[in-house]
Design an enzyme around this catalytic site. Structure first.
Site, short mmCIF file in Angstrom:
data_model
loop_
_atom_site.label_atom_id
_atom_site.label_comp_id
_atom_site.label_asym_id
_atom_site.label_seq_id
_atom_site.Cartn_x
_atom_site.Cartn_y
_atom_site.Cartn_z
N HIS A 275 0.90 -1.15 0.00
CA HIS A 275 0.00 0.00 0.00
C HIS A 275 0.94 1.21 0.00
O HIS A 275 2.15 1.06 -0.19
CB HIS A 275 -0.90 -0.07 1.25
CG HIS A 275 -2.09 0.85 1.22
ND1 HIS A 275 -1.97 2.21 1.36
CD2 HIS A 275 -3.42 0.61 1.06
CE1 HIS A 275 -3.16 2.78 1.28
NE2 HIS A 275 -4.08 1.82 1.09
N GLU A 378 -0.37 6.15 -12.13
CA GLU A 378 -1.64 6.21 -12.87
C GLU A 378 -1.97 7.64 -13.31
O GLU A 378 -2.66 8.37 -12.61
CB GLU A 378 -2.79 5.68 -12.00
CG GLU A 378 -2.73 4.18 -11.77
CD GLU A 378 -3.93 3.64 -11.02
OE1 GLU A 378 -4.78 4.43 -10.57
OE2 GLU A 378 -4.01 2.40 -10.89
N GLU A 466 -0.21 -3.24 -11.08
CA GLU A 466 -1.22 -3.13 -10.01
C GLU A 466 -2.57 -3.65 -10.47
O GLU A 466 -3.04 -3.31 -11.55
CB GLU A 466 -1.37 -1.66 -9.59
CG GLU A 466 -2.28 -1.48 -8.39
CD GLU A 466 -2.53 -0.01 -8.05
OE1 GLU A 466 -1.55 0.75 -7.89
OE2 GLU A 466 -3.72 0.35 -7.96
N ALA A 472 -12.88 -0.60 -8.43
CA ALA A 472 -11.80 0.38 -8.59
C ALA A 472 -11.56 1.24 -7.37
O ALA A 472 -10.56 1.94 -7.28
CB ALA A 472 -12.07 1.26 -9.80
N SER A 473 -12.45 1.15 -6.39
CA SER A 473 -12.21 1.91 -5.16
C SER A 473 -11.18 1.21 -4.27
O SER A 473 -10.73 1.76 -3.29
CB SER A 473 -13.52 2.05 -4.38
OG SER A 473 -13.91 0.78 -3.88
N LYS A 505 -5.47 -2.96 5.98
CA LYS A 505 -6.54 -1.96 6.00
C LYS A 505 -7.89 -2.67 5.79
O LYS A 505 -7.97 -3.66 5.05
CB LYS A 505 -6.29 -0.94 4.88
CG LYS A 505 -7.26 0.22 4.92
CD LYS A 505 -6.85 1.35 4.00
CE LYS A 505 -7.94 2.42 3.97
NZ LYS A 505 -7.58 3.59 3.16
N GLU A 507 -10.27 -2.92 3.87
CA GLU A 507 -10.83 -2.76 2.52
C GLU A 507 -10.56 -4.05 1.76
O GLU A 507 -9.57 -4.75 2.05
CB GLU A 507 -10.23 -1.54 1.80
CG GLU A 507 -8.74 -1.58 1.58
CD GLU A 507 -8.19 -0.33 0.87
OE1 GLU A 507 -8.94 0.63 0.70
OE2 GLU A 507 -7.01 -0.37 0.48
C1 IDC Z 1 -6.32 3.31 -2.75
C2 IDC Z 1 -6.21 2.55 -1.46
C3 IDC Z 1 -7.00 3.26 -0.37
C4 IDC Z 1 -6.49 4.68 -0.28
C5 IDC Z 1 -6.55 5.37 -1.62
C6 IDC Z 1 -5.87 6.73 -1.54
O1 IDC Z 1 -6.66 1.22 -1.64
O2 IDC Z 1 -6.83 2.60 0.87
O3 IDC Z 1 -7.30 5.39 0.63
O4 IDC Z 1 -5.87 4.62 -2.60
O5 IDC Z 1 -6.07 7.46 -2.65
C7 IDC Z 1 -5.59 2.71 -7.76
C8 IDC Z 1 -4.44 3.38 -7.15
C9 IDC Z 1 -4.31 3.03 -5.69
C10 IDC Z 1 -5.67 2.97 -5.03
C11 IDC Z 1 -6.44 1.82 -5.66
C12 IDC Z 1 -7.82 1.60 -5.08
O6 IDC Z 1 -3.23 3.15 -7.83
O7 IDC Z 1 -3.51 3.99 -5.09
O8 IDC Z 1 -5.47 2.68 -3.67
N1 IDC Z 1 -6.55 2.06 -7.09
O9 IDC Z 1 -8.62 2.74 -5.27
N2 IDC Z 1 -5.89 2.68 -9.04
C13 IDC Z 1 -7.05 2.04 -9.21
C14 IDC Z 1 -7.50 1.63 -7.96
#
Ligand code: IDC
Length: 539
Positions: A275, A378, A466, A472-473, A505, A507
């Protein structure tokens, strides 16, 4: 008339619709039936202005006249009513279109939404753009691009040739993650676009981007259109066994569309991404990495978020990266140093500090055979040309100290490998460079997989630095079916993959159960279902 002018003229029917929606399921004054049981104010005028007399012999030309007004206007300062906590969907039925806002997932501090724009009229809608109010930040956006923000909301428009026309009776969709608790459906929308006779000639960019098919708005890049083959009999697989990976396989290289080892055999990097190392530095340790090595991983990715708001602090994070590289090296694993742009959506916003970062780490680790540099996690809400511009600044800095693989991000949160395939870096910038695809299996399906198929056929070297199997969240339910389809595709194409993320975390993308307080020495029972699924794919 030259083509350009003709096409500009073709875009001359303008449809502007402003409508107001209040909270779903709530009743209020100025009610109109048919809004999913909810209510909305009367829409703003729809203005249809028609084209020049001079153009009357164009395929869909209509004579210029005064603009027509349909509907009547109302105030646009209305606030969304609070969400009732249950309703998942709200459709506005406009004149010639439906706009459906679907709430797909909610969690503490965020939500995922999908918006469907359906063309219910008699003409094609081209180059659509939706303005909508939303009182919170957007973290991700897919199948559309962000073209503007102001204090009340966002402007989102078609991001590809294949989704910019909405044929009669068809829909396009886009999705995004909101950055705070869901607090009611948007109060205002404005849909703009051009009305085009349904049988009009295809849009111009059809010929400039072979990866797309403008005739069918719901199509994604058609992999068949990339003429080259996707048969992978042009390369043998490296035999990957345990032990020190880089002693056995040496410095990895990009060869054609593959990543190969020192013997020229296709080598699949497989690993875990941390993370954000500022948030979860405790998992950057040898014992944690060792657990995943035992299950079959040969690499780790060290994700360093880049903005202050995302806790970037060079004096701490750089030491964590040192610790991570040391741990990976002692374990005989490859390590990716990831400049994790996210909030800083356009990598060019970070050029200055990225130069400093990569100069430091390329100088320090550039001669180590196991270190890989990922220059921008990204990019989002920016163009491929911005990414290339940035890459051309950073790549030479790394190359001063290192021949190792460099991974370049692609637009739309590293989904647009098709765009990269059509216009990749060239010359000295291209040497030993590959491009990344990211996916979240519950959100990104065939439409994004088709981009990979297309790019692979176009011989683009791809590495998935990744992914997760949730939405996507980084949260929400797992879609193992979609995830399995992704991994099968990667195995076929010999594309390496790294899963998000090594932390506990609460999630669903986290690999370690939130109830587990260990930071290493993991057992299978310490893993979440995403974690267990992932290690089953390492075999
Ligand atoms: C997410 C983490 C989350 C954190 C958030 C911060 O899972 O805990 O609060 O970022 O912005 C991505 C990103 C990656 C994201 C992940 C999920 O590279 O940083 O992590 N995600 O949203 N791209 C698509 C999805």
């Amino acid at each position: 008339m030259n083509n350009g002018r003709r096409l500009t003229k073709q875009l001359s029917l303008l449809l502007i619709v402003t409508m107001l929606m209040t909270g779903c399921g709530q009743q209020s004054e100025a009610m109109i039936d048919g809004n999913n049981g909810g209510s909305y104010k009367l829409p703003e005028p729809i203005t249809v202005s028609k084209v020049d007399e001079a153009d009357k012999n164009e395929t869909f030309v209509e004579k210029k006249s005064e603009s027509e007004t349909i509907g009547s206007s109302s105030a646009s300062s209305e606030k969304a009513e609070a969400w009732d906590g249950k309703t998942k969907e709200n459709t506005f039925k406009g004149d010639g279109y439906d706009l459906t806002f679907q709430l797909q997932n909610t969690w503490e501090g965020g939500f995922t939404a999908n918006v469907v724009i359906k063309n219910t009229g008699a003409k094609k809608i081209r180059n659509w753009e939706v303005d909508f109010s939303l009182p919170c930040g957007i973290q991700q956006l897919w199948n559309a691009k962000l073209t503007g923000t102001d204090k009340s909301g966002y402007t989102v428009s078609a991001n590809e040739d294949w989704n910019r026309d909405i044929e009669v009776g068809k829909s396009v969709e886009f999705g995004f993650n909101g950055q705070s608790n869901f607090d009611g459906f948007p109060a205002t929308y404005k849909l703009s676009g051009e009305l085009v006779e349904a049988d009009a000639t295809p849009a111009p960019a059809a010929t400039t981007d072979p990866g797309t098919n403008p005739q069918d708005p719901n199509a994604t890049p058609d992999p068949q259109e990339a003429e080259e083959s996707d048969a992978t009999d042009d390369i043998e697989d490296a035999k990957v066994t345990g032990g020190n990976q880089f002693k056995k396989h040496g410095r990895l290289k990009v060869k054609g569309r593959y990543i190969v080892d020192k013997n020229g055999k296709a080598f699949k990097l497989k690993g875990v991404s941390t993370h954000g190392i500022a948030w979860f530095p405790q998992y950057v340790n040898k014992s944690a990495f060792k657990s995943f090595k035992k299950w079959g991983a040969n690499a780790v990715r060290l994700a360093c978020y880049t903005s202050q708001g995302e806790q970037y602090n060079p004096s701490k994070d750089w030491k964590t990266i040192d610790k991570g590289v040391k741990a990976a090296t002692e374990l005989g694993m490859y390590a990716i140093i990831d400049w994790h742009i996210l909030q800083e959506n356009n990598p060019t916003m970070t050029t200055k500090k990225a130069k400093k970062f990569f100069k430091h780490f390329a100088k320090k680790y550039g001669k180590k055979t196991n270190v890989i540099f990922e220059i921008c996690n990204e990019p989002n809400g920016c163009d491929w040309k911005d990414v290339k511009k940035y890459a051309k600044k950073i790549i030479p800095i790394i190359r001063k100290y290192s021949k190792n693989i460099i991974v370049c991000g692609t637009p739309t949160w590293s989904q647009d490998v098709d765009t990269a395939a059509n216009s990749r870096l060239t010359g000295k910038y291209a040497k030993n460079v590959c491009y990344t695809i990211h996916f979240y299996a519950a959100t990104h399906k065939d439409n994004i997989r088709n981009k990979v198929k297309y790019a692979f056929k176009k011989k683009l070297p791809i590495l998935c630095t990744e992914f997760s199997i949730c939405d996507a969240s980084g949260n929400g339910s797992l879609d193992k079916k979609s995830a399995n389809t992704w991994i099968k595709l990667f195995k076929k194409y010999k594309i390496g993959f790294f899963t998000w993320s090594l932390c506990n975390k609460a999630e669903s993308s986290a690999l370690i159960k939130s109830s587990c307080n260990k930071t290493g020495g993991f057992k299978k029972s310490d893993l979440t279902s995403a974690g267990k699924w992932f290690i089953s794919k390492l075999k």
